[in-house]
Write an enzyme that holds these catalytic residues in place. Structure first.
Site, PDB file in Angstrom:
ATOM      1  N   SER A  99      66.308   8.515  84.515  1.00 27.18           N
ATOM      2  CA  SER A  99      65.242   8.750  83.722  1.00 27.18           C
ATOM      3  C   SER A  99      65.879   8.944  82.348  1.00 27.18           C
ATOM      4  O   SER A  99      67.055   9.323  82.147  1.00 27.18           O
ATOM      5  CB  SER A  99      64.297   9.698  84.091  1.00 27.18           C
ATOM      6  OG  SER A  99      63.760   9.472  85.283  1.00 27.18           O
ATOM      7  N   GLN A 100      65.075   8.860  81.270  1.00 21.20           N
ATOM      8  CA  GLN A 100      65.309   9.286  79.815  1.00 21.20           C
ATOM      9  C   GLN A 100      65.737  10.727  79.761  1.00 21.20           C
ATOM     10  O   GLN A 100      64.709  11.538  80.401  1.00 21.20           O
ATOM     11  CB  GLN A 100      64.286   8.773  78.991  1.00 21.20           C
ATOM     12  CG  GLN A 100      64.455   8.725  77.448  1.00 21.20           C
ATOM     13  CD  GLN A 100      63.132   8.474  76.868  1.00 21.20           C
ATOM     14  OE1 GLN A 100      62.239   8.291  77.325  1.00 21.20           O
ATOM     15  NE2 GLN A 100      63.379   8.571  75.328  1.00 21.20           N
TER      16      GLN A 100
END
Lengths: 250, 794
Positions: A99-100
């Site tokens: 994920s970011q």
């Protein structure tokens, strides 16, 4: 004239290829540390901009320290390491992503874990979120449904010296009953509904966080609070500073 | 063409295919530049081009699908735009070869242009029909192999027609290759994007595709998971302790999951279907007669059974899906559709409603995103006739007094489709003469879904109390109810502000337009003339959203419209660089025909391409409203268009002999304008008058209506081409290139125009363009017309 143009074109193309291959190179450790610190500043800025939705100006200092300590580049493919400290999701194979970082930071902050907490994660993926959690709590239990990913994460977390993370390969729907109840549950795998067994394994007063959206785009974060009386309340959080219209004052 | 929709998302499939069609225009430039070399050796070049078309249509696709393009990463990863570029350049190669063969033939046989063009259109027309048949018989990847073989066989036909010395050798080689291709056909695999829902499901150990079906409506894949059961119950209440029954997933082109549910005699095991937001109407009053729109795998039918509905009618567009539930997995589903209380109707819902007079107590639409042309990669923005103002009115007309229409959607944040739907319902009610629509609307939301209930009557106090009980027990939120006050909103699924409730109130205010204008997404209700329910994009919001793209703002970007604009810009620029500039620059080297100014030829053929596609696209859209079934509509309209345009082209030759060029062109243009104008004024009325006739009659009427228009539209291209060709054969290549470019641009531009102004305006513009052609027509001798993109529509 034409020849010189072709020659130049070849030089340009060659340079472009060279640049492309350089971008896949890895850096020295201190270079990574420097980039990680820059990323932390980016996350801090983004949090300030989104304060309306997060209800706070900055994230828990412990969460930010964990973000600053965990080497994200270890969790991405070698070919993508030069992008490891950009604030963006990256593919990790098997149709999954890491994920970011900004999303990881706010998810971790929202579940408000303490050193003694016990946390369950559904969807180990690269193992990055588990590693961040392991910096903050005593015990992390994580389940991954894709066998090769589970094996990779287990080996990596062991190599990085995380002794307080247990990785299991299997179906996360029924949670991990033998270690329940949990102070927090992080569900990173997509689900059409929230499995009732997971809600049961959450302690009263505990929190569950679920990112909703595509692999490369988190649309919103769903935070579930289990009240002391066992009832649930959800908060839908837009991780972006965007107001669709201004509400009239009543 | 729908191969790319299967392996990627349709938005970008649309862009790739549109841009690949530029290959047509580029062929004009290349032939123009190389004509001196190519024309003298026409025979081998023609046969070579056709052979290369066959080879490249398969080879280029196989190479293109190996490129790791991922639509979701376009804004994250700088390499993605280059991947996209490479993919469409690769796919333009087969179009380039096919178009080169046709253009060279025009130049080599200048005297028979009308005849060649007629055959080209007839071939394209029969091709459109054939590809639909093939998609029923074979999987898309096999159809591609067959297409490649067809290309190779066309080269053989060419070799025999042109009496080349090597025709025997070529025949043997092609037959040999075809045999090999058919033998290896089964090992050619599609590389589906790993980020599509189906691919994600298949990652799980013990999960596999157990059967597949192909049709022009898409490839259906049934997926079973032995180790980890599939459990689909979107937005199920957090208070629920029920677990879904064992299920199998069915995906259409790798997305849009629906589930087949294991049969049970113990009805209480269906209790989970009472824990979703669209179970609400069953708690307001007992529904005896229920209409389920989009039967899918049958979950909504099971829900109706659980709630003791006495008669359940269900409409499903895809017959193969019905067959899966009823036959192939009949034992698993307990032959759900054959139960006494269930009647399944195969067809499109608007068609069903126009044919049937039945009234229902409940009409249910749960997350229905009907098939539309976008699934096959035709349009970037979905046209949907399920959620227009007219559609809502049609549903309401089929409700008994006090009956309910419910429409459920996924909740998006910030809200988009839920609010647009609400605005559409308000407009529909107001247009039906209801002064207080707020008394008939109820909107609730779970953490993941929203359900709008529109009542054919005023909600009673009992019903409102039942609604509150329903939502409270399930931790769902009321967003809008007649007697609701603000404090009640945003109780269980907390948002920063009660945005759903606030927006609903504004949409119910005397002047909702202010709010619609001010909102950062497009909430303007869709109509049958502007059927773009999924168009939420607003230019004014773009700078703000783009500024947030790295800060979690990516999902706020509405791709459909941006892809359209992007395609238009890229097509325009690439066309300018690859088609117009070479034709212009090199034109200086050649001697221009002074009697016909260059600009006039350029503008004429550009306008022909623009006008033809505008009219064709608008007419396809109008006839979809009449025929309803998207596949039949496109097949009928496109084939009729191409075939009759072909006949028109051929006839123009005879007409010219009798009347001369000028008179013929004016007759054709005025006929087009008059017929289009007549249709613009009268089609809507005509369609509503004949809405309830049977499908075969509708098809017959459609053919009768389209053929005269198509007949005349087949003339302007070949007429002009025939006028210019005796002067300078190079003009043919120029005209071809410009026209190909215009066709690509106009297909996109027509859709953008329709999004903003409606399809009626597209027809008006086409009429004006046709009138312009009369003025631009190169005076002297002759001409004719060409719809390059037409043939690729399928």
């Amino acid at each position: 004239m034409k020849q010189s143009f072709s020659a130049r074109l070849i030089i340009y193309l060659f340079s472009a290829c060279l640049l492309g291959s350089v971008s896949g190179l890895t850096f020295a450790d201190d270079e990574y540390n420097k980039k990680r610190m820059e990323l932390i500043r980016v996350i801090e800025d983004d949090v300030r901009e989104t304060s309306l939705y997060l209800d706070k100006e900055e994230l828990d200092a412990r969460v930010m320290k964990a973000m600053a300590d965990v080497p994200r580049h270890e969790f991405v493919r070698k070919s993508l390491r030069s992008h490891a400290y950009e604030n963006r999701p990256l593919p990790i194979g098997y149709g999954q992503t890491i994920s970011q970082p900004y999303i990881v930071a706010i998810m971790t902050d929202l579940i408000k874990v303490k050193p003694g907490s016990r946390v369950l994660e559904i969807g180990t993926g690269s193992g990055y979120q588990a590693a961040i959690l392991a910096e903050l709590v005593d015990q992390v239990f994580t389940i991954e449904i894709i066998e090769p990913l589970s094996e990779q994460a287990r080996a990596l977390l062991k190599r990085l010296g995380y002794t307080n993370i247990q990785v299991k390969y299997g179906d996360g729907y029924y949670g991990w009953l033998e270690h329940a109840p949990y102070d927090a549950i992080v569900v990173t795998a997509a689900a059409s509904h929230i499995p009732p067994p997971l809600l049961d394994q959450l302690k009263p007063g505990g929190k569950m966080i679920i990112p909703v959206g595509g692999r490369f785009m988190t649309q919103e974060l769903l935070l579930i609070d289990k009240k002391p009386d066992g009832k649930h309340q959800t908060r839908q959080i837009l991780p972006v500073s965007f107001v669709p219209f201004t509400r009239e004052q009543e | 063409m729908n191969l790319f929709s299967i392996i990627q998302w349709h938005h970008f499939a649309y862009m790739i295919i549109s841009l690949a069609l530029l290959g047509y225009g580029i062929s004009g430039s290349v032939i123009f530049l190389l004509q001196g070399t190519l024309i003298p050796v026409y025979r081998p070049v023609y046969i070579g081009a056709v052979l290369l078309f066959g080879i490249s249509s398969l080879a280029c696709f196989l190479i293109a699908q190996m490129i790791p393009f991922n639509a979701e990463e376009v804004l994250w990863d700088v390499r993605q735009p280059f991947y996209l570029l490479t993919v469409f350049l690769l796919l333009s190669i087969p179009f380039f070869f096919a178009a080169s063969a046709i253009c060279l033939t025009f130049m080599a046989f200048r005297k028979s242009i009308a005849g060649i063009y007629a055959m080209d259109l007839l071939g394209a027309g029969s091709g459109s029909l054939l590809i639909i048949l093939l998609l029923y018989l074979f999987f898309p990847v096999k159809v591609l192999v067959l297409l490649a073989i067809a290309g190779l066989l066309a080269a053989v036909v060419g070799a025999w027609e042109l009496k080349t010395g090597y025709r025997h050798w070529l025949t043997a080689a092609v037959i040999g290759t075809a045999v090999v291709l058919i033998m290896v056909m089964s090992i050619i695999q599609l590389e589906v994007s790993p980020y599509k829902s189906q691919s994600q499901q298949l990652q799980i150990t013990g999960t596999g595709i157990i059967t597949e079906r192909s049709s022009p409506l898409g490839v259906l894949s049934v997926i079973e998971s032995r180790d980890v059961p599939i459990r689909h119950a979107p937005g199920m209440s957090l208070q629920s302790r029920t677990e879904p029954l064992p299920q199998m997933a069915v995906f259409t082109n790798g997305e849009g999951m629906t589930v087949l549910t294991e049969h049970t005699t113990d009805i209480s095991r269906l209790a989970y279907l009472d824990q979703v937001s669209w179970a609400l109407p069953y708690h307001l009053s007992q529904a005896e007669r229920v209409l389920v729109v989009g039967a899918g795998g049958g979950s909504d039918i099971l829900q109706a059974i659980y709630h003791n509905a006495g008669q359940i009618d269900a409409v499903e567009l895809n017959p193969q899906l019905v067959e899966l539930v009823q036959k192939d997995f009949g034992d698993f589903t307990g032959r759900l559709f054959e139960r006494d209380e269930v009647t399944i109707h195969i067809g499109e819902i608007r068609d069903f409603l126009s044919l049937k007079q039945d009234k229902y107590q409940l009409i249910q639409l749960v997350m229905v995103d009907g098939f539309n042309a976008s699934s096959s990669g035709l349009y970037a923005l979905n046209e949907s006739y399920i959620y227009t103002v007219e559609a809502i009115q049609a549903y309401l007309n089929h409700l008994e007094p006090n009956g309910y229409l419910t429409v459920s959607r996924w909740v998006k944040l910030p809200p988009r489709d839920t609010l647009k739907l609400f605005a559409t319902a308000v407009t529909a009610l107001k247009e039906n003469g209801i002064n207080k629509p707020e008394q008939r609307l109820l909107l609730i939301r779970s953490w993941q879904t929203s359900t709008l209930v529109v009542k054919n009557g005023i909600f009673s106090a009992n019903e409102l109390e039942a609604a509150r009980r329903f939502t409270n027990n399930r931790s769902f939120d009321l967003a809008c109810a007649p007697d609701m006050h603000q404090g009640e909103a945003n109780q269980y699924n907390k948002l920063t502000t009660p945005v759903f409730h606030d927006a609903c109130r504004k949409l119910l205010s005397p002047d909702p337009q202010d709010f619609i204008n001010q909102y950062k997404f497009n909430l303007q209700p869709a109509t049958d003339d502007r059927p773009f329910f999924h168009h939420f994009f607003k230019w004014t919001s773009l700078p703000e959203i783009m500024g947030l793209k790295d800060k979690g703002g990516m999902p706020l970007i509405e791709w459909g419209y941006l892809v359209l604009i992007g395609t238009l810009l890229i097509a325009f620029l690439l066309g300018l660089i690859l088609i117009v500039l070479p034709l212009k620059w090199m034109g200086r080297a050649h001697k221009d025909n002074r009697s016909i100014p260059y600009w006039r030829i350029l503008v004429y053929f550009f306008t022909v391409g623009l006008a033809f596609m505008f009219n064709e696209i608008a007419m396809i859209q109008k006839f979809i409203q009449f025929l309803h079934h998207p596949i039949f509509a496109i097949a009928v309209v496109l084939t009729t268009f191409l075939v009759f345009a072909g006949i028109g082209s051929k006839t123009s030759e005879q007409l010219v002999k009798r009347l001369g060029y000028k008179q013929t062109i004016w007759i054709s243009l005025l006929a087009i304008v008059l017929i289009s104008g007549g249709y613009l004024a009268g089609l809507q009325w005509f369609f509503s008058e004949f809405a309830s006739i049977t499908a075969p009659l509708k098809i017959l009427i459609s053919v009768l209506l389209i053929s005269p228009l198509a007949f005349f539209m087949g003339m302007p291209f070949p007429l002009a081409l025939a006028v210019i060709s005796p002067h300078d054969e190079s003009l043919i290549a120029r005209a071809w290139g410009i026209n190909g470019w215009a066709s690509v641009i106009s297909a996109v531009l027509a859709t953008i125009t329709a999004v903003h102004f409606g399809f009626s305006v597209v027809i008006v513009i086409a009429m004006l363009l046709y009138l312009m052609l009369g003025i631009l027509f190169p005076h002297q001798e002759s001409s004719r017309e060409q719809p390059t993109t037409t043939r690729h529509q399928l």
